[in-house]
Each structure stands twice: as C-alpha cells, then as structure tokens.
Design an enzyme around this catalytic site. Sequence first.
Site, PDB file in Angstrom:
ATOM      1  N   LYS A 119       0.791  -1.229  -0.125  1.00 50.32           N
ATOM      2  CA  LYS A 119       0.083   0.019   0.031  1.00 50.32           C
ATOM      3  C   LYS A 119       0.729   1.245   0.085  1.00 50.32           C
ATOM      4  CE  LYS A 119      -3.040   3.165   0.755  1.00 50.32           C
ATOM      5  NZ  LYS A 119      -3.660   3.715  -0.360  1.00 50.32           N
ATOM      6  N   LYS A 177       0.885  12.499   5.861  1.00 47.43           N
ATOM      7  CA  LYS A 177       1.162  11.442   6.865  1.00 47.43           C
ATOM      8  C   LYS A 177       1.716  10.058   6.065  1.00 47.43           C
ATOM      9  CE  LYS A 177      -2.095   8.350   7.415  1.00 47.43           C
ATOM     10  NZ  LYS A 177      -2.347   7.057   6.867  1.00 47.43           N
TER      11      LYS A 177
HETATM   12  N1  LIG Z   1      -9.563   9.050   2.488  1.00 45.32           N
HETATM   13  C1  LIG Z   1      -9.115   8.227   1.348  1.00 45.32           C
HETATM   14  O1  LIG Z   1      -9.048   8.502   0.221  1.00 45.32           O
HETATM   15  C2  LIG Z   1      -8.187   7.064   1.762  1.00 45.32           C
HETATM   16  C3  LIG Z   1      -8.019   6.131   0.921  1.00 45.32           C
HETATM   17  C4  LIG Z   1      -7.386   5.052   1.113  1.00 45.32           C
HETATM   18  C5  LIG Z   1      -6.761   4.597   2.401  1.00 45.32           C
HETATM   19  N2  LIG Z   1      -7.074   5.873   3.355  1.00 45.32           N
HETATM   20  C6  LIG Z   1      -6.702   5.501   4.743  1.00 45.32           C
HETATM   21  O2  LIG Z   1      -7.473   5.109   5.562  1.00 45.32           O
HETATM   22  C7  LIG Z   1      -7.310   5.685   6.875  1.00 45.32           C
HETATM   23  C8  LIG Z   1      -8.516   6.444   7.373  1.00 45.32           C
HETATM   24  O3  LIG Z   1      -8.655   7.341   6.199  1.00 45.32           O
HETATM   25  P1  LIG Z   1      -9.845   8.519   6.316  1.00 45.32           P
HETATM   26  O4  LIG Z   1      -9.821   9.186   5.010  1.00 45.32           O
HETATM   27  O5  LIG Z   1     -11.091   7.737   6.851  1.00 45.32           O
HETATM   28  O6  LIG Z   1      -9.522   9.511   7.548  1.00 45.32           O
HETATM   29  P2  LIG Z   1     -10.420  10.451   8.500  1.00 45.32           P
HETATM   30  O7  LIG Z   1     -11.619  10.941   7.829  1.00 45.32           O
HETATM   31  O8  LIG Z   1      -9.610  11.262   8.827  1.00 45.32           O
HETATM   32  O9  LIG Z   1     -10.740   9.474   9.748  1.00 45.32           O
HETATM   33  C9  LIG Z   1     -10.045   8.942  10.665  1.00 45.32           C
HETATM   34  C10 LIG Z   1     -10.578   8.247  11.512  1.00 45.32           C
HETATM   35  O10 LIG Z   1      -9.487   7.994  12.623  1.00 45.32           O
HETATM   36  C11 LIG Z   1     -10.099   8.218  13.984  1.00 45.32           C
HETATM   37  N3  LIG Z   1      -9.096   8.416  14.782  1.00 45.32           N
HETATM   38  C12 LIG Z   1      -7.992   9.246  14.725  1.00 45.32           C
HETATM   39  N4  LIG Z   1      -7.189   9.395  15.762  1.00 45.32           N
HETATM   40  C13 LIG Z   1      -7.854   8.553  16.677  1.00 45.32           C
HETATM   41  C14 LIG Z   1      -7.556   8.160  17.980  1.00 45.32           C
HETATM   42  N5  LIG Z   1      -6.258   8.559  18.611  1.00 45.32           N
HETATM   43  N6  LIG Z   1      -8.130   7.306  18.697  1.00 45.32           N
HETATM   44  C15 LIG Z   1      -9.313   6.788  18.125  1.00 45.32           C
HETATM   45  N7  LIG Z   1      -9.640   7.355  16.894  1.00 45.32           N
HETATM   46  C16 LIG Z   1      -8.742   7.975  16.206  1.00 45.32           C
HETATM   47  C17 LIG Z   1     -10.974   9.503  13.447  1.00 45.32           C
HETATM   48  O11 LIG Z   1     -11.961   9.651  14.854  1.00 45.32           O
HETATM   49  P3  LIG Z   1     -12.511  10.833  15.005  1.00 45.32           P
HETATM   50  O12 LIG Z   1     -13.707  10.898  14.225  1.00 45.32           O
HETATM   51  O13 LIG Z   1     -12.744  10.940  16.478  1.00 45.32           O
HETATM   52  O14 LIG Z   1     -11.547  12.046  14.661  1.00 45.32           O
HETATM   53  C18 LIG Z   1     -11.833   9.004  12.531  1.00 45.32           C
HETATM   54  O15 LIG Z   1     -12.756   7.953  12.748  1.00 45.32           O
HETATM   55  C19 LIG Z   1      -6.181   6.458   6.795  1.00 45.32           C
HETATM   56  O16 LIG Z   1      -4.796   5.468   7.266  1.00 45.32           O
HETATM   57  C20 LIG Z   1      -5.871   6.824   5.232  1.00 45.32           C
HETATM   58  O17 LIG Z   1      -4.587   6.972   4.998  1.00 45.32           O
HETATM   59  C21 LIG Z   1      -7.721   6.893   3.073  1.00 45.32           C
END
Ligand SMILES: NC(=O)c1ccc[n+]([C@@H]2O[C@H](COP(=O)([O-])OP(=O)(O)OC[C@H]3O[C@@H](n4cnc5c(N)ncnc54)[C@H](OP(=O)(O)O)[C@@H]3O)[C@@H](O)[C@H]2O)c1
Length: 300
Positions: A175, A248
């Site tokens: 990834k 990140k």
């Molecule tokens: N967005 C994309 O297109 C995409 C594509 C592929 C992979 N990813 C990967 O998928 C993952 C999530 O991405 P996302 O876009 O969904 O991010 P996001 O919208 O920023 O969501 C992040 C999640 O992690 C939680 N979180 C963060 N810090 C935390 C902590 N200390 N304790 C508990 N929960 C915590 C957040 O909770 P809160 O709501 O409470 O902040 C939220 O549920 C990341 O690793 C990213 O690199 C993202």
Amino acid sequence: MMEEPLKIAIAGMGRMGAAMAERLLSRGHEVTVWNRTPQKTKLLAAAGAKVAATPREASRAADFIITMLTDAAAIDATYRSADGLLAGDVRGKLFIDMSTVRPEVEKALAASVNAKGAALIECPVGGTVGPARDGKLFGFVGGEAADVERARSLLNDLCRRVEHVGPVGAGASMKLAINLPLLVYYQALGEALSLCRAVDVEPARLIDIFSDTSGGPNMLKVRGPTIAATLQGKETSPVTFDVDLMRKDLRTMLEEASALGVSLPLTEHVLERYDDAARDGIGASDATMVPAYWLRRGSA
Ligand SMILES: NC(=O)c1ccc[n+]([C@@H]2O[C@H](COP(=O)([O-])OP(=O)(O)OC[C@H]3O[C@@H](n4cnc5c(N)ncnc54)[C@H](OP(=O)(O)O)[C@@H]3O)[C@@H](O)[C@H]2O)c1
C-alpha cells in the site's frame, strides 16, 4: 447470490470507515459501528447500523472487526486502551485492519491480537470514498491464508480486487509503495501545468489531454474533471483524501525507507512541498486541490 449475512463491527467512522459501513449495510450484513467522536455515527445509525459505546462493546457484538483509523497512535488507542477492542474476550474473532500504516505496526498489532486468542489480517486499500461506497476498492492483503479465506466474502463485498500478497506486513508495504507515485504525481501535475501557461487551452481540455497520454496515471481518468474544476477556481467538496493525510502517508513511507536503509529523495522533496502547502492553509483541502494551489503559488 447474496452470501450469509455476517456480524461485522467497524471502528473508525472517518470518511473511509463510514463509506465502508454504508456498503456493508447495503449488502445486508449486521453492522455495529464505533467512533471516538460519537456524532459521526449518527448517519450510520439512521441507515440501520448499531452503535457501540466503546471499542470493547463493538468487538463483543461481532465476529469480524474492521478498523479504519488514521495512524499508529489511533490504532494503539482503539485496540489497546482499557475499553479497547482487545479488552474483552475476543477468542476466535477475526480483526481486519485497513488503515495505512507501516508494516511493523501491523506485525505488532497481529501479535497483540494473537495473544488474546484471536486473529488479524491487514487489508489497506487503494481507492477513495466513492469506490468504498460502491465496493470497488483494491485490497492489499497480508495474513495467514486460512484467515484470509475466512474474510474472503467480506473483502469481496468491499473490493473489486483482493490481492493476498504475503504475511501480515506485506499488505502495508504494498500500500505504501502504490501510494508513492500517486502522491508524487499531484505535485508533478502542478509543475507540468505551470509549463502550459502560454498554451491557450481551457482546463477541462488540458486535463483530458493529460489523462489520455503518458502525462496521466489511472487516477486522472477518474479525478480529471474535478482537477479541471479546481483550475477554474472551484473548491473540491466533499473532501475525500486531504493534504494532511497525504503528508502522513509520505512521512510513513520515509520512516519505512529509513528502516529499510533505502533513500527516497523525490518523496522527501514532495513532502516538503506539501508541508509548505499545509502552512499556506490547505492541509484540510482535497488532494485534487494541489495542482491549482501550486499554480497560484508559482505565480505569486
Ligand atoms: N480518504 C481516502 O481516500 C483514503 C484512501 C485509502 C486509504 N486511506 C487511509 O485510511 C485511513 C482512514 O482515512 P480516512 O480518510 O477515513 O480518515 P479520516 O476521515 O480523517 O478518519 C480518521 C478516523 O480515525 C479516527 N482516529 C484518529 N485518531 C484517533 C485516536 N487517537 N483514537 C481513536 N480514533 C482515532 C478518527 O476518529 P474521530 O472522528 O474521532 O477523529 C476517524 O474515525 C488512513 O490511514 C488513510 O491513510 C484513506
């Protein structure tokens, strides 16, 4: 034909976790959700998900527990805290971490999960919110073959293609590697477009030309119209993959490279540029805003 409905919990209702929960509900599964910020579970509850008050409660409610969290710190807090996913009796359950983190984070997590009599596979994904909602992600799976088979129908509900690339850690390596050229590309596109200043072609046509030549990767075929709109001053909304997440991922790649003793000079430079972009206030903006930002900045 629809497979047996499964009892699935998802911890992390960010953009990706929420889209995956929607997808699994639409496939008829029994879905329980948990999020650190409870407010984000409201839409899912309205769509038929059960809401757990703690990660521990989420594990109790399910046979399969998916996590989709920002980074290693989020994983640590969600799995290993007093009310965490691993706090109760989780024997026989299968955990699937889909976050983008380093291989060593997944390996340490698998050890913690195994110590509780449960199993873990990793399945970080390619594709953003739309593909997550449509079950069209690309899954890079690491884990024991028998565990991967157990999760197969669930993974097929989320992914258009599931590649089992090795033991836990291998999926995370793949990834990070796949994301590297993509993240570098957004900056490369901004720089390439700055060479087109003297070309009198409107943005939609310009981006279409890039996407139909070796000037564009697959992503541009899907995101090209959005990028063209940003070149005409439009903000991308809703945000699906923001600049802070790109930073990140790039930091994670550099940490991994340093552990492997390899150098990634291009990645280092691109991270510096995105750090500048975040200082200029676009950290929470969508990745598709980067080329337009670079053009504005270049002409300032
Ligand atoms: N967005 C994309 O297109 C995409 C594509 C592929 C992979 N990813 C990967 O998928 C993952 C999530 O991405 P996302 O876009 O969904 O991010 P996001 O919208 O920023 O969501 C992040 C999640 O992690 C939680 N979180 C963060 N810090 C935390 C902590 N200390 N304790 C508990 N929960 C915590 C957040 O909770 P809160 O709501 O409470 O902040 C939220 O549920 C990341 O690793 C990213 O690199 C993202």
